[in-house]
Design a protein around this motif. Sequence first.
Motif, PDB file in Angstrom:
ATOM      1  N   ILE A  97       0.856  -1.194   0.000  1.00  0.00           N
ATOM      2  CA  ILE A  97       0.000   0.000   0.000  1.00  0.00           C
ATOM      3  C   ILE A  97       0.887   1.238   0.000  1.00  0.00           C
ATOM      4  O   ILE A  97       1.672   1.448   0.920  1.00  0.00           O
ATOM      5  CB  ILE A  97      -0.935   0.016   1.230  1.00  0.00           C
ATOM      6  CG1 ILE A  97      -1.847  -1.215   1.211  1.00  0.00           C
ATOM      7  CG2 ILE A  97      -1.747   1.309   1.271  1.00  0.00           C
ATOM      8  CD1 ILE A  97      -2.643  -1.403   2.488  1.00  0.00           C
ATOM      9  N   GLU A  98       0.755   2.041  -1.036  1.00  0.00           N
ATOM     10  CA  GLU A  98       1.577   3.250  -1.159  1.00  0.00           C
ATOM     11  C   GLU A  98       0.770   4.526  -1.075  1.00  0.00           C
ATOM     12  O   GLU A  98       1.322   5.600  -0.934  1.00  0.00           O
ATOM     13  CB  GLU A  98       2.369   3.195  -2.469  1.00  0.00           C
ATOM     14  CG  GLU A  98       3.355   2.045  -2.501  1.00  0.00           C
ATOM     15  CD  GLU A  98       4.108   1.962  -3.810  1.00  0.00           C
ATOM     16  OE1 GLU A  98       3.914   2.827  -4.680  1.00  0.00           O
ATOM     17  OE2 GLU A  98       4.891   1.012  -3.958  1.00  0.00           O
ATOM     18  N   GLY A  99      -0.531   4.449  -1.196  1.00  0.00           N
ATOM     19  CA  GLY A  99      -1.375   5.633  -1.129  1.00  0.00           C
ATOM     20  C   GLY A  99      -2.726   5.247  -0.566  1.00  0.00           C
ATOM     21  O   GLY A  99      -3.087   4.079  -0.504  1.00  0.00           O
ATOM     22  N   GLY A 100      -3.482   6.252  -0.125  1.00  0.00           N
ATOM     23  CA  GLY A 100      -4.824   6.004   0.396  1.00  0.00           C
ATOM     24  C   GLY A 100      -4.884   5.851   1.897  1.00  0.00           C
ATOM     25  O   GLY A 100      -5.950   5.943   2.493  1.00  0.00           O
ATOM     26  N   ILE A 101      -3.726   5.575   2.529  1.00  0.00           N
ATOM     27  CA  ILE A 101      -3.675   5.453   3.983  1.00  0.00           C
ATOM     28  C   ILE A 101      -2.621   6.417   4.509  1.00  0.00           C
ATOM     29  O   ILE A 101      -1.471   6.386   4.075  1.00  0.00           O
ATOM     30  CB  ILE A 101      -3.353   4.014   4.444  1.00  0.00           C
ATOM     31  CG1 ILE A 101      -4.450   3.045   3.989  1.00  0.00           C
ATOM     32  CG2 ILE A 101      -3.189   3.964   5.957  1.00  0.00           C
ATOM     33  CD1 ILE A 101      -4.249   1.600   4.431  1.00  0.00           C
TER      34      ILE A 101
END
Length: 186
Positions: free
Chosen positions: A88-92
């Motif tokens: 996960i690299e984006g959105g969190i």
Amino acid sequence: MRVIGGELRGRRLVRPDGSIRPSTDRLREALFNALGDSLRGALWLEPFAGSGAVGIEAYSRGASRVLLNDRSRRAVRLIRENLSRCGIEGGIEVEQSDAFTFLRRREGTVADFVFLDPPYGFPRYAPLLAQLKRFGLVSPGSLVILEIFKKTPLSFLAGWRLKKTLKAGDSHLLLLEPADEGAAAE
């Protein structure tokens, strides 16, 4: 510990040491089964994120933005490691501060879901719930999910409507909605 469903289903997460009490797979499964497809495009706010497993699960099941926080430096490192394991690299987004400061900094950010999992024996449920309203973090359509020890008295629920209780072992998840002003908790 693993991601139970959604796009990241089956991904293994780093298990925390004894100082962090993660929500069990069984409890997370019950919660996300109850929420169903309502996570699609949602904003998920989590001020006591621990390992990040619940927020990662929300993201895996369709939440478009997840805001995670924990006051522990070790927990924040664990969350970042779990995000990396899941790719996960984006959105969190991840922050480190106490829960009250985190919520104050997010003033006006209306969340679709707020997941509260403070340490067992937490003495400040009422002020925590009040802060969600005071800083405009919830609207009539928001759902607050509060994980508590099963024997915790529920006297702090004034101003909230208990929509549902999910039970697993020693933990209960209270699904709460903001009550109309002046209405008592049901």
